[in-house]
Each structure stands twice: as structure tokens, then as C-alpha cells.
Design a protein around this motif. Sequence first.
Motif, PDB file in Angstrom:
ATOM      1  N   UNK A 127       0.838  -0.468  -0.162  1.00 59.25           N
ATOM      2  CA  UNK A 127       0.386   0.083  -0.334  1.00 59.25           C
ATOM      3  C   UNK A 127       0.748   1.277   0.447  1.00 59.25           C
ATOM      4  N   UNK A 128       1.734   1.087   0.551  1.00 61.10           N
ATOM      5  CA  UNK A 128       2.986   2.283   0.916  1.00 61.10           C
ATOM      6  C   UNK A 128       3.998   2.128   0.105  1.00 61.10           C
ATOM      7  N   UNK A 129       4.658   3.009  -0.534  1.00 62.73           N
ATOM      8  CA  UNK A 129       6.049   3.263  -1.437  1.00 62.73           C
ATOM      9  C   UNK A 129       6.876   3.072  -1.147  1.00 62.73           C
ATOM     10  N   UNK A 130       8.085   1.587  -0.102  1.00 61.08           N
ATOM     11  CA  UNK A 130       9.230   1.230   0.486  1.00 61.08           C
ATOM     12  C   UNK A 130       9.870   2.577   0.737  1.00 61.08           C
ATOM     13  N   UNK A 131      10.194   2.304  -0.495  1.00 61.52           N
ATOM     14  CA  UNK A 131      11.504   3.010  -1.629  1.00 61.52           C
ATOM     15  C   UNK A 131      11.223   4.790  -1.092  1.00 61.52           C
ATOM     16  N   UNK A 132      10.233   4.600  -1.205  1.00 59.18           N
ATOM     17  CA  UNK A 132      10.566   6.427  -0.900  1.00 59.18           C
ATOM     18  C   UNK A 132       9.700   6.923   0.236  1.00 59.18           C
ATOM     19  N   UNK A 133       9.455   5.971   1.137  1.00 57.05           N
ATOM     20  CA  UNK A 133       9.614   6.364   2.763  1.00 57.05           C
ATOM     21  C   UNK A 133      10.693   7.026   3.074  1.00 57.05           C
ATOM     22  N   UNK A 134      11.695   5.551   2.803  1.00 60.77           N
ATOM     23  CA  UNK A 134      13.245   5.927   2.902  1.00 60.77           C
ATOM     24  C   UNK A 134      13.728   7.078   2.657  1.00 60.77           C
ATOM     25  N   UNK A 135      13.658   7.750   0.859  1.00 61.56           N
ATOM     26  CA  UNK A 135      14.254   8.399   1.291  1.00 61.56           C
ATOM     27  C   UNK A 135      13.438   9.260   1.858  1.00 61.56           C
ATOM     28  N   UNK A 136      12.224  10.208   2.153  1.00 64.85           N
ATOM     29  CA  UNK A 136      11.571  10.813   3.073  1.00 64.85           C
ATOM     30  C   UNK A 136      12.174  11.064   4.174  1.00 64.85           C
ATOM     31  N   UNK A 137      12.757  10.256   4.687  1.00 66.75           N
ATOM     32  CA  UNK A 137      12.562   9.466   5.874  1.00 66.75           C
ATOM     33  C   UNK A 137      14.468   9.943   6.349  1.00 66.75           C
ATOM     34  N   UNK A 138      15.154   9.729   5.350  1.00 65.22           N
ATOM     35  CA  UNK A 138      16.842  10.155   5.261  1.00 65.22           C
ATOM     36  C   UNK A 138      16.167  12.132   5.262  1.00 65.22           C
ATOM     37  N   UNK A 139      14.953  12.192   4.381  1.00 62.91           N
ATOM     38  CA  UNK A 139      15.818  13.690   3.653  1.00 62.91           C
ATOM     39  C   UNK A 139      14.901  14.762   5.070  1.00 62.91           C
ATOM     40  N   UNK A 140      14.311  14.005   6.019  1.00 60.76           N
ATOM     41  CA  UNK A 140      13.687  14.910   7.065  1.00 60.76           C
ATOM     42  C   UNK A 140      12.281  15.082   6.406  1.00 60.76           C
ATOM     43  N   UNK A 141      12.059  14.968   5.651  1.00 63.18           N
ATOM     44  CA  UNK A 141      10.522  15.265   4.758  1.00 63.18           C
ATOM     45  C   UNK A 141       9.327  14.468   5.910  1.00 63.18           C
ATOM     46  N   UNK A 142       9.829  13.152   5.931  1.00 65.03           N
ATOM     47  CA  UNK A 142       8.888  12.193   7.024  1.00 65.03           C
ATOM     48  C   UNK A 142       9.552  12.094   8.315  1.00 65.03           C
ATOM     49  N   UNK A 143       8.943  12.514   9.258  1.00 63.17           N
ATOM     50  CA  UNK A 143       9.302  12.811  10.404  1.00 63.17           C
ATOM     51  C   UNK A 143       9.579  11.066  11.305  1.00 63.17           C
ATOM     52  N   UNK A 144       9.114  10.081  10.869  1.00 59.92           N
ATOM     53  CA  UNK A 144       8.674   9.055  10.950  1.00 59.92           C
ATOM     54  C   UNK A 144       7.832   8.007  10.233  1.00 59.92           C
ATOM     55  N   UNK A 145       8.377   6.848  10.606  1.00 60.25           N
ATOM     56  CA  UNK A 145       6.768   5.824  10.188  1.00 60.25           C
ATOM     57  C   UNK A 145       7.251   4.475  10.769  1.00 60.25           C
ATOM     58  N   UNK A 146       6.031   4.153  11.229  1.00 63.65           N
ATOM     59  CA  UNK A 146       5.698   3.025  11.700  1.00 63.65           C
ATOM     60  C   UNK A 146       5.282   1.338  11.012  1.00 63.65           C
ATOM     61  N   UNK A 147       6.449   0.340  10.722  1.00 63.08           N
ATOM     62  CA  UNK A 147       5.897  -0.530   9.541  1.00 63.08           C
ATOM     63  C   UNK A 147       5.116  -1.817  10.393  1.00 63.08           C
ATOM     64  N   UNK A 148       4.184  -2.326  10.163  1.00 67.18           N
ATOM     65  CA  UNK A 148       4.227  -3.729  10.646  1.00 67.18           C
ATOM     66  C   UNK A 148       3.662  -4.901  10.006  1.00 67.18           C
ATOM     67  N   UNK A 149       3.744  -4.107   8.045  1.00 64.93           N
ATOM     68  CA  UNK A 149       3.508  -5.052   7.303  1.00 64.93           C
ATOM     69  C   UNK A 149       3.996  -4.219   6.020  1.00 64.93           C
ATOM     70  N   UNK A 150       5.409  -5.683   4.638  1.00 69.08           N
ATOM     71  CA  UNK A 150       6.155  -5.304   3.933  1.00 69.08           C
ATOM     72  C   UNK A 150       6.080  -6.201   3.010  1.00 69.08           C
ATOM     73  N   UNK A 151       6.537  -5.295   1.647  1.00 72.28           N
ATOM     74  CA  UNK A 151       5.752  -5.988   0.355  1.00 72.28           C
ATOM     75  C   UNK A 151       6.153  -7.088   0.539  1.00 72.28           C
ATOM     76  N   UNK A 152       7.384  -8.063   1.501  1.00 75.52           N
ATOM     77  CA  UNK A 152       8.100  -9.259   1.045  1.00 75.52           C
ATOM     78  C   UNK A 152       7.974  -9.075   2.166  1.00 75.52           C
ATOM     79  N   UNK A 153       7.025 -11.467   2.565  1.00 73.22           N
ATOM     80  CA  UNK A 153       7.385 -11.026   4.348  1.00 73.22           C
ATOM     81  C   UNK A 153       7.417 -13.202   4.105  1.00 73.22           C
ATOM     82  N   UNK A 154       7.958 -13.596   4.616  1.00 71.62           N
ATOM     83  CA  UNK A 154       9.045 -12.717   5.323  1.00 71.62           C
ATOM     84  C   UNK A 154      10.252 -12.015   5.603  1.00 71.62           C
TER      85      UNK A 154
END
Length: 527
Positions: A236-263
Motif C-alpha cells: 500500500x506504501x512505496x517503501x523506497x520513497x518512505x526511506x528517502x523521505x525519512x532520510x531527507x527529513x520530510x517524513x519525521x517518522x514511520x511505523x511499519x508492521x507489514x511489508x511488500x515481501x514477507x517474511x
Amino acid sequence: MAKPKVLISDELSPRSIEIFSERGCDVDFKPGLKPAELRAIIGQYEGLAIRSATKVTAEVLAEAKKLKVVGRAGIGVDNVDIKAATARGVVVMNTPFGNAITTAEHAIALMFAVARQIPEANASTQAGKWEKNRFMGSELSFKTLGLIGCGNIGSIVADRAIGLKMRVLAYDPFLSDQRAAELGVEKATLDQVLERADFITVHTPLTEQTKNILSRANLMKTKKGVRIVNCARGGLVDELAVRDLLVSGHIAGAGFDVFTVEPAKENVLFGTPNLVCTPHLGASTVEAQENVALQVAEQMSDYLLTGAVVNSLNMPNVSAEDAPKLAPYLDLAEKLGSFAGQLTDTDIKAVSIEYEGQVAALNIKPLSQVALMGVLRPQLDTVNMVNAPAIARERGVDVAEVKHERDSDYHSLIRLSVTTEKYTRSVTGTLFGGKHPRIVEIKGIEIEAEFGQHMLYITNDDKPGFIGRLGSLLGEHKVNIATFHLGRDTPGGSAIALVQVDQPISPELLTKIAALESVVQAKVLTF
């Protein structure tokens, strides 16, 4: 009567095994089967109970010759090929309410963990550091929470968030104004949620419409300092984009319980600052695990033993109370559909099913599906009660249901009409004694007849001598008449004969019957 056999192929509560047994099912508990092992044994079972580990693929379903129902203990069913299951007449159920509270609470927990940097602060403190000034958090109170999806789980998150004094925006195409008012949330577009929310949580299934709903482009529309939580589905969420925006500081924090590939043994997000991850724990509480296991066992048992359908994703729901009431009407609807279908030689344009009397007060959806199955089956032997509506849509057949509140000469009537390019033909039936299907009208002509295994349907001009000629011809070919029913519109007009016989009528004999004087049409029907 043999007991239905059920396979549990994932870890479920031992109590679920007891419920299957108590209800009258034979159950095998074999968690951890490899795909090839599952395919090798699935042909023995009428029911398959799973969680998220078992993949019910088209290949598995192809071997499941007896399978009637797949029950998913949980909400998400992306590990089940619903289209393939539907095509094979397999009902797919889930348990949408058993772990809703647990998953909603986990989303709230991740919001707190992300807002207050609890995991990092815990690790730092236990490492002997005292970095009080490093972990500056953010309050949830009076912040704006944006919900993407406001169904079972999203509405619980909204309720908890409002209790925390948060303002809640909800984007959900199926959320009515009335329901939004009841929840105390503000309906919003997706763009409004993205632009205004301080926290965003997603609570939708993974579909073609929702896949990557928080794409890079959409994440760029969020305000700087937003915090993102996903406890719903990977993808549901672009994981790579979240990583980049966390690094840049645009996203202040993120919580993920589910992932595109599991386990998720590795992921592009891992190691990113201000990230909290858990291993798909949304439903992992003692209460939730027990609830969904018991619920799926009860639902599957009810379906296999009584025909009750609850929380199905590809069938109308039928309560345990309604199932026995519907059973004789299902038989009638199927026979009426089969009658009309066997008389139809050209492409079907439309099917209309009308209900009068007591039957109109029942749950008519399954009746319409089984009637539609009866209509289509003479042309398509792969059609079944579950896939009939989908096949009708694919073939461009317009299907209509009509309930009449008017009084009838019978306590209940079902009238089925089939429209082709050439004509519209109707057949009407009722139940005698509440359980015996009868035809009471064909093409507007009153005629009372029961359904028999071998039947002859004849339309003819109402002229003297027809009955004698037909009887003589059947007698010459050693075909015994069981019942003979007649009807006509007017004296000397159009007439119908429904003849139940004890022996099958050969194609050669049918040709001779069709050639009799006064005969307009002759058809062999089998029920």
C-alpha cells in the motif's frame, strides 16, 4: 451421511479443532505443508482452514475436486486466488471482526512509538546512555490524523484517536455522510488527507485500486514532518520513497508492521532513522488469535453442515436461521432456471427473476444465483452457484431481481424470464406442501406439473387428435408416460404439453415427435 472433511494447514488454536469435531466434521491438522504436499492431499477435503502462510493458488484449487469452502482466520485474503476459487464454486470466507480491535490498537501503539521515539530511547537507555535531550517527541493530542480507509479497523482507530483528542480526517469512497457523523470524523478526499494530516494510517485491503496508494508522488504532497503508519498490507506504501523521505527529513517518522515481501528478512527501509518496524504483529494477541480461529471454525462448519454463509467474499451471506428456509426454494429456483436454460438455443440477453408472496421476504440473493446457474449450465457446464453472476457479467447478460408485495394465488411464486434476440420466455413455479417444486405457468399459460428426471416439452396448435397421435407414437417406441400435463391460452390457440416419461427419449424419437401434425416445438428436458 459421511462427515465433511476439513484440513487446517496453518497454525490455529486447538479449540478450533474441537469446534470442527463438535459440529460434526472430520478434521486434520497439518500446518506447514509445502505447496506440492498441499496439492497432493487437498482433493480429499471439503473445507480448508488457513491463516496467511498457506497460498491457495489456482494450481492448488485445480486439485481440490471436493473443496467447497476456504476459511481465512483473519481479514486479508491476498493469499487466496478468489477468482479461481469462484470459478470452481468454492466459497471464500474471512473473519473480518475477530482481530479488528487488536490491529487497530497496534496502529495506535505504532503512532505513539513513532511520535515518542520509544524503541530508540529504550535501546539507548539500556545501553547505559542517558540521552534525555536527544529524544524530543511529539504529542498526539490536537494533531490531525488522516485515515485512508475507514472500515472495520479504520473506524476503531478513529474512535481511539478521538479519545486522544485528535482531529480525524477520513478518506474512504464507501464512507457515507451518516456514518462519518456517527464516528465523529470529517470526510475528505485523498489529497486533503495528504495535505492536512500530521499522522497518516492506512486501513484498506490490497487491491488494484489501493496498491501503492501512498506512492512517491502522493507522499510528496504531505506536509513536512508527517508520520506514516501501515498496519494493513504491504504494497500500500512505496517503501523506497518512505526511506528517502525519512532520510531527507520530510517524513519525521514511520511505523511499519507489514511489508511488500514477507517474511521481511531484509527490506529497503531497514536501518533508516526514525523508523519503527514490527513483524506483522497486528493480529498477534492472545485474544485475537483465539477469536479468529474459533470464528472461522464456526463459519466453515455452519456452511458445510447447514449451508449458512457468513463473511463470504464471493457469495451472498445466508444466516443459519435462513438456510433451512431457503433450501426448498433453492431447489425450485435451480429447476426453473434449468427449465428455461434447456429451452434456450440462442445467446441470452437478459434474465429476470421475480419473487411474490412469502419467498419475497427471504434472502433472495442466493436464490437468484442458483436460478442463474440453472439458466447458464446447459450452455456452460463449468458454471456454478458461486461463479454464475461473474459469468453472466462476462457474457453481457443483464440480470434483474424484482420483489412483488402483491397478493398471489399461491403462498410463494418465483417467475424466471429469459430474453434472447428472438423472444422472452417465462416459467413460474411454486412449492406444494412447502417443499415440492411445481411449475404453474409457462409463457403466460397456466399449467400445473412436477419436475421429472425425463420430460418432454411440446408447444403445439390446439387441435383435436394431437394427444392421441403423441400417445400412440410414444407407445410404439416402448416409452411409458408417467404424467401428462396440458395448458392452452385459448381454445384452438397455442397449447403446451409437459410429459414426464420413464425412459429417455432418443434423438430419433424426438425428430418423429417434432414432425407430428400440430407440433410447433419439441424438446427433451432432464432434471
